[in-house]
Design a protein around this motif. Structure first.
Motif, mmCIF file in Angstrom:
data_model
loop_
_atom_site.group_PDB
_atom_site.id
_atom_site.type_symbol
_atom_site.label_atom_id
_atom_site.label_comp_id
_atom_site.label_asym_id
_atom_site.label_seq_id
_atom_site.Cartn_x
_atom_site.Cartn_y
_atom_site.Cartn_z
ATOM 1 N N PHE A 773 0.857 -1.176 0.000
ATOM 2 C CA PHE A 773 0.000 0.000 0.000
ATOM 3 C C PHE A 773 0.892 1.224 0.000
ATOM 4 O O PHE A 773 1.836 1.314 0.781
ATOM 5 N N ASP A 774 0.567 2.176 -0.851
ATOM 6 C CA ASP A 774 1.312 3.420 -0.853
ATOM 7 C C ASP A 774 0.796 4.319 0.256
ATOM 8 O O ASP A 774 -0.192 4.005 0.932
ATOM 9 N N VAL A 775 1.419 5.443 0.421
ATOM 10 C CA VAL A 775 1.071 6.345 1.515
ATOM 11 C C VAL A 775 -0.407 6.745 1.435
ATOM 12 O O VAL A 775 -0.917 7.117 0.380
ATOM 13 N N GLY A 776 -1.135 6.597 2.524
ATOM 14 C CA GLY A 776 -2.533 7.003 2.615
ATOM 15 C C GLY A 776 -3.519 6.023 2.014
ATOM 16 O O GLY A 776 -4.729 6.266 2.048
ATOM 17 N N GLU A 777 -3.074 4.919 1.442
ATOM 18 C CA GLU A 777 -3.988 3.996 0.775
ATOM 19 C C GLU A 777 -4.643 2.993 1.732
ATOM 20 O O GLU A 777 -5.699 2.444 1.418
ATOM 21 N N PHE A 778 -4.015 2.747 2.856
ATOM 22 C CA PHE A 778 -4.538 1.713 3.741
ATOM 23 C C PHE A 778 -5.626 2.302 4.635
ATOM 24 O O PHE A 778 -5.397 2.712 5.763
ATOM 25 N N THR A 779 -6.828 2.308 4.113
ATOM 26 C CA THR A 779 -7.987 2.860 4.811
ATOM 27 C C THR A 779 -8.709 1.739 5.554
ATOM 28 O O THR A 779 -8.395 0.558 5.384
ATOM 29 N N PRO A 780 -9.699 2.082 6.387
ATOM 30 C CA PRO A 780 -10.484 1.035 7.043
ATOM 31 C C PRO A 780 -11.109 0.074 6.047
ATOM 32 O O PRO A 780 -11.171 -1.134 6.279
ATOM 33 N N ARG A 781 -11.609 0.615 4.904
ATOM 34 C CA ARG A 781 -12.208 -0.248 3.886
ATOM 35 C C ARG A 781 -11.160 -1.185 3.284
ATOM 36 O O ARG A 781 -11.441 -2.342 2.977
ATOM 37 N N ASP A 818 0.355 2.383 10.410
ATOM 38 C CA ASP A 818 -0.770 2.336 9.474
ATOM 39 C C ASP A 818 -1.800 1.304 9.908
ATOM 40 O O ASP A 818 -3.017 1.533 9.803
ATOM 41 N N LEU A 819 -1.318 0.165 10.398
ATOM 42 C CA LEU A 819 -2.252 -0.886 10.834
ATOM 43 C C LEU A 819 -3.038 -0.438 12.061
ATOM 44 O O LEU A 819 -4.250 -0.673 12.144
ATOM 45 N N GLN A 820 -2.388 0.223 12.997
ATOM 46 C CA GLN A 820 -3.087 0.736 14.182
ATOM 47 C C GLN A 820 -4.158 1.740 13.773
ATOM 48 O O GLN A 820 -5.293 1.698 14.260
ATOM 49 N N GLN A 821 -3.805 2.643 12.867
ATOM 50 C CA GLN A 821 -4.749 3.681 12.454
ATOM 51 C C GLN A 821 -5.950 3.067 11.728
ATOM 52 O O GLN A 821 -7.102 3.454 11.969
ATOM 53 N N ALA A 822 -5.669 2.106 10.847
ATOM 54 C CA ALA A 822 -6.753 1.493 10.083
ATOM 55 C C ALA A 822 -7.706 0.727 10.996
ATOM 56 O O ALA A 822 -8.929 0.792 10.834
ATOM 57 N N ILE A 823 -7.163 -0.009 11.957
ATOM 58 C CA ILE A 823 -8.028 -0.741 12.894
ATOM 59 C C ILE A 823 -8.839 0.219 13.744
ATOM 60 O O ILE A 823 -10.050 0.035 13.957
ATOM 61 N N SER A 963 -15.271 3.528 -2.245
ATOM 62 C CA SER A 963 -14.494 3.737 -1.023
ATOM 63 C C SER A 963 -13.048 3.237 -1.156
ATOM 64 O O SER A 963 -12.225 3.544 -0.313
ATOM 65 N N TYR A 964 -12.739 2.490 -2.196
ATOM 66 C CA TYR A 964 -11.388 1.933 -2.307
ATOM 67 C C TYR A 964 -11.062 1.711 -3.778
ATOM 68 O O TYR A 964 -11.868 1.165 -4.522
ATOM 69 N N LEU A 965 -9.879 2.188 -4.186
ATOM 70 C CA LEU A 965 -9.432 2.055 -5.567
ATOM 71 C C LEU A 965 -8.036 1.435 -5.605
ATOM 72 O O LEU A 965 -7.172 1.820 -4.827
ATOM 73 N N GLN A 966 -7.834 0.511 -6.528
ATOM 74 C CA GLN A 966 -6.495 -0.032 -6.739
ATOM 75 C C GLN A 966 -6.455 -0.629 -8.130
ATOM 76 O O GLN A 966 -7.368 -1.337 -8.545
ATOM 77 N N GLY A 967 -5.380 -0.327 -8.896
ATOM 78 C CA GLY A 967 -5.314 -0.890 -10.237
ATOM 79 C C GLY A 967 -4.220 -0.258 -11.073
ATOM 80 O O GLY A 967 -3.537 0.667 -10.641
ATOM 81 N N THR A 968 -4.051 -0.761 -12.279
ATOM 82 C CA THR A 968 -3.076 -0.241 -13.229
ATOM 83 C C THR A 968 -3.748 -0.117 -14.583
ATOM 84 O O THR A 968 -4.452 -1.041 -15.020
ATOM 85 N N ILE A 969 -3.570 1.012 -15.235
ATOM 86 C CA ILE A 969 -4.156 1.229 -16.559
ATOM 87 C C ILE A 969 -3.038 1.569 -17.527
ATOM 88 O O ILE A 969 -2.188 2.412 -17.237
#
Length: 997
Positions: A773-781, A818-823, A963-969
């Motif tokens: 996960f890049d910076v800021g990508e690891f959200t609760p979702r 990041d894991l603490q924040q997401a939880i 709520s969540y995006l990930q991919g390569t175009i």
């Protein structure tokens, strides 16, 4: 040449320590301190009295010295027949330390030493001196050693000196074997001769006092202490001790202090006064002595290098081989008589004395090398000859040609250890000259692998001759002797500068009549030819038989020649070491918590190196850079590297399957094999220029120095750029399907701006592959999305470990934070719950309170809500009584949710904690994954369809439904549109690759 004579490399057994060191004996300078105080791996072999006696030639002067000590300490009433004080004043490499260790063993281990050949001769001479046998234990002498070259004035070492600080106190502490009571009784009397004598007698045993390198202590040592009182006390003690030793029976003293006329140590005025004072005392109380002389050379060498003596029949047969050539009229007239070969007169005896070395080589070492001021006679010769016999023995075992006797042309300059032993021996004192001769050896004689060099090429390219097998290295041997004669400059006694023509021809001779004097003339003429021979040769033309031509290797080199010559001397290991150093300097960890470098080890396989490098670090995202010297990918040479990576990541099979827990959090940066080749070439260029710039002739010339500095900077820039480009592979552990097999995956970039040495660039590349996960990508979702059904109910410690050990889970940019924040956010949004062992929900009020090390708290799905009015469980957000619902009793009771909606998504706005009577059911999320490839140039309908698809994406994003995006175009589009998209990507902080096609 066919002969039945056993070659020397079979007739003699090289000592094991020389074989273990591949001919490079680093521990040639014996240390009295290590012999006395060495423990474990620091205890040298010669600390054993038996081994010492085995490797020590019983030289006459050494026997005399030890006999004097033996009679003085162990001769009973005859102690007066031997002197009390002896001073060893030889220069460096003269055998002083060797003699001190012999004296130590004689007194400390008399029975062991007296059982050796050396000891037997000492006992025999002592008997002749006293008229009776020595006692086998010499009266159990007490040995007191003051190794002044390992002492700091005014600062004692607890384990050796106890409470002692001054030299006198250290003397007492050793004299009384750490008896504190006796030490305190005599401590005040540092200049009292009577008390010092009384202290020595108190031991009630014979005493041997050895003071090694005393000038190191009283010279600059006392200057450095800056304690005038200490200096005065120490000098007063030495005066008193030297006067006392002569008066106390059964006491001997051996002091080492190099004579001032050969000691080049820089001393202050005060230190010089102390040295002169001590010199006067030693002249009055003792006798100067040496322990080696020129005649001992051959015997010392053979005893030190080989642990067997040659058989008499081998010596006789070898000497007989040379008789026909030595008696040949042509060789005698044009070579032996002109060069004054005195060693021919008693040839069999000379061979027996010098074997396996040719008497001519031994004569050069004994009569010429030993006269050079900086040459350490015994030590330097042993190092040179040890490297020589090892290299030639290896050549013989491999089926190569080896001379019957090692002559002055047979020192193999192609071998780095031999060449460096020669140049570092003191024969060449000037650094500039040393560097130039190193280059000349490679260019004019033979390079490191025996494939080039003027003389070497002449041997390799020479047409077949009748004597080829008997003398295949004739030109190399001639050039080697010229080299040996040149490095001593004008110091060749009675011979002038360089090598005479007869000497050079003699160096090419072999015990085979097929190689005639005419052949020797041809070899030498070709070698010194101005057009085809050695280019750096100065030739002094001869004047008849009385003054033959002389040859001298000149060190006048241009800057370009210096760089080219140095380039040829750089070994693969030196090149690889520089590349490794640059890789470590250029590498940075970026978001990775730890950066590691795995150095190559040519003595082990890639797998062995990898599995013993300690790479499996817990709870740590690691970027591991592999040394290009041993690890690379592509070009058909990647198999060892892939095998090592598989084993290191726990993917090995059978015996190669290792328990690796944290492989998922290890990412490897690997060089490309083809690009590595370019890097290696540039590394050699860099090292050559670096060494050229450091050469004295460049440093002393401002113009050359400026040019060299610019070239070095350019070479460094090119090397760094190529090395960054070469690291184009990133290898990691992957498992896209949670139920599938783990395997090695790889990211390879052909982009010259990418380098796997840049942790940030590697992280971005891995983010595109869903590995991180890049910076800021690891959200609760994102957390909820990556959790499987079986993850609920696991402890927080297990969840944490999974993000570092399970390849199905991406690595986190901020790691544990990041894991603490997401939880924490997921709990507040009602996506997950944290419960204790009883299943009771636990509240958290800050991300830092999420204890990821806990083995009692567990991650669970959110608990169902209950109606505030009826207390019944609500179903699908509805209460049959139409009342409000509330969280479980252990949640906040104020009727408000613990956190507001996150990201404004509509499903979260309908989350837990809101009134639910009559409310619409919460909207459920769906995960969508698809891929596509389409040519839109000839399909307007396809373009319209994709336009509609992306409009739907836009609407979903605009209404906050995603709520969540990930991919390569990957797309191909017009340049104008590309500029607009690039601007939008920049606004989002997304790095993209744009290439013209």
């Amino acid at each position: 040449m066919t002969t039945s004579v056993t070659p020397w490399w079979k007739a003699l057994k090289i000592r094991q320590e020389i074989l273990n060191a591949s001919g490079e004996i680093d521990d040639m300078q014996m240390s009295l301190f290590r012999a006395v105080h060495g423990r474990g791996t620091d205890r040298p072999p010669y600390a054993d009295a038996g081994y010492y006696g085995d490797i020590t030639h019983p030289a006459e002067r050494l026997i005399d010295l030890l006999t004097e000590i033996a009679v003085r300490v162990g001769g009973g009433d005859d102690y007066l027949k031997a002197r009390a004080v002896t001073r060893l004043d030889q220069g460096m490499g003269g055998g002083k330390s060797h003699a001190c260790i012999g004296a130590f063993h004689l007194a400390a281990h008399p029975e062991a030493l007296l059982a050796t050949e050396l000891g037997e001769k000492v006992a025999e001479r002592a008997k002749a001196k006293m008229g009776r046998q020595l006692a086998h234990d010499l009266g159990r002498p007490h040995v007191l050693v003051l190794p002044c070259d390992n002492m700091t004035a005014g600062a004692g070492v607890q384990e050796l000196d106890g409470p002692a600080v001054s030299l006198y106190e250290r003397f007492l502490w050793r004299l009384f074997s750490e008896d504190y009571t006796l030490y305190q009784r005599y401590r005040p009397f540092w200049s009292d001769k009577h008390k010092i004598a009384e202290a020595i007698r108190a031991v009630n045993r014979p005493v041997l006092i050895i003071v090694d390198e005393v000038l190191d202590y009283i010279g600059n040592g006392l200057d450095g202490a800056n304690k005038p009182d200490l200096a005065a006390q120490d000098m007063a003690f030495l005066r008193a001790l030297l006067d006392t030793v002569n008066d106390v029976p059964h006491v001997a003293m051996l002091m080492v202090m190099i004579a001032s006329d050969v000691d080049k140590t820089a001393l202050s005025a005060a230190a010089k006064e102390r040295r002169d004072d001590l010199n006067t005392l030693l002249e009055r109380n003792g006798k100067p002595d040496t322990v080696t002389e020129a005649g001992d050379f051959a015997d010392i060498l053979r005893r030190r290098l080989f642990d067997t003596e040659p058989a008499t029949e081998v010596l006789s047969a070898t000497a007989a081989l040379y008789e026909p050539v030595l008696n040949d009229k042509g060789w005698t007239k044009h070579v032996w008589e002109q060069m004054g070969a005195d060693w021919r007169r008693d040839w069999p005896a000379e061979v027996a004395a010098c074997y396996p070395f040719h008497p001519m080589l031994m004569s050069v070492a004994r009569e010429e090398w030993s006269r050079v001021t900086g040459f350490q006679r015994v030590r330097s010769t042993i190092k040179i000859f040890a490297a020589t016999v090892y290299a030639l023995q290896q050549r013989g075992k491999a089926g190569g040609w080896v001379p019957a006797l090692i002559g002055p042309g047979d020192v193999p300059l192609s071998e780095g250890p031999v060449r460096e032993a020669l140049l570092g021996s003191g024969l060449v004192e000037d650094e500039r000259t040393t560097a130039n001769y190193r280059s000349l050896a490679e260019i004019e004689i033979i390079n490191h692998d025996g494939s080039s060099g003027t003389a070497c090429r002449q041997d390799l390219e020479r047409p077949k001759t009748p004597w080829h097998e008997a003398n295949p290295r004739a030109a190399e041997r001639a050039a080697t002797f010229i080299f040996l004669a040149s490095i001593v400059g004008t110091l060749r006694p009675g011979r002038g500068r360089g090598a005479s023509a007869p000497e050079v021809k003699a160096a090419t001779s072999v015990p085979d009549t097929s190689y005639t004097i005419t052949d020797a003339d041809s070899v030498v003429d070709e070698l010194v030819n101005p057009d085809r021979g050695i280019s750096a040769l100065d030739i002094v033309r001869g004047q008849g038989n009385n003054k033959p031509a002389r040859y001298f290797l000149s060190t006048r080199l241009t800057h370009r020649m210096l760089v080219n010559n140095i380039r040829r001397t750089i070994t693969e290991s030196e090149r690889d070491q520089v590349i490794a150093e640059f890789a470590q300097k250029l590498a940075n960890s970026g978001p990775f918590r730890e950066l590691k470098f795995v150095p190559a080890d040519p003595q082990r396989t890639a797998t062995e190196v990898m599995v013993t490098s300690g790479l499996d670090t817990a709870y740590t995202a690691r970027l591991i850079v592999l040394d290009p010297a041993q690890f690379s990918l592509r070009n058909g040479m990647e198999k060892p590297t892939l095998e090592a990576l598989n084993v290191a990541m726990g993917l090995g099979q059978g015996a190669q399957q290792l328990p690796v827990q944290w492989a998922s959090s290890a990412v490897y940066a690997v060089v490309n094999t083809q690009r590595r080749s370019l890097v290696r070439g540039l590394a050699i260029e860099y090292v050559a220029r670096q060494r050229a710039l450091a050469a004295p002739e460049v440093q002393n010339d401002s113009e050359l120095k400026s040019t060299g500095t610019k070239e070095l900077a350019a070479a460094k820039e090119q090397l760094e750029k190529a090395l960054k480009r070469a690291y184009q592979h990133v290898v990691f552990l992957a498992q896209p399907d949670p139920d599938g097999e783990r395997y090695l995956d790889e990211v390879t970039h052909d982009d010259d701006n990418f380098t796997a040495l840049n942790g940030t660039a590697v992280w971005k590349a891995l983010a595109a592959r869903d590995k991180v996960f890049d910076v800021g990508e690891f959200t609760p979702r994102a957390l909820q999305h990556n959790l499987r059904e079986q993850d609920y109910g696991k402890t927080l410690s297990d969840i944490r470990a999974a993000f570092y050990s399970a390849p199905r889970l991406p690595l986190l940019y901020g790691g544990d934070r990041d894991l603490q924040q997401a939880i924490y956010d997921a709990v507040n949004e009602g996506l997950v719950s944290i419960v204790d062992g009883a299943g009771t929900e636990v509240a958290v009020t800050a991300p830092g309170q999420v204890n990821l090390a806990s083995t009692s708290l567990r991650l669970a799905k959110p608990l169902p809500q209950v109606c505030l009015t009826c207390g019944e469980q609500a179903h699908e957000g509805q209460c049959t009584a139409g009342s409000e619902t509330s969280p479980p009793s252990n949640s906040p009771q104020d009727g408000t949710p613990s956190s507001g909606p996150s990201n404004g998504s509509k499903d979260q706005e309908a989350g837990a904690g809101r009134p639910h009577g009559g409310a619409t059911p919460p909207v459920k999320d769906q995960k969508v994954a698809f891929s596509f490839t389409s040519n839109l140039l000839a399909s307007s309908e396809g373009a319209d369809g994709f336009a509609a698809l992306f409009r739907a994406f836009y609407m979903a994003l605009d209404e906050r439904q995603i709520s969540y995006l990930q991919g390569t175009i990957q797309i191909v589009l017009q340049a104008e549109a590309a500029e607009q998209i690039q601007q939008r990507l920049n606004d989002l902080g997304i790095t993209a690759t744009f290439k013209e096609i």
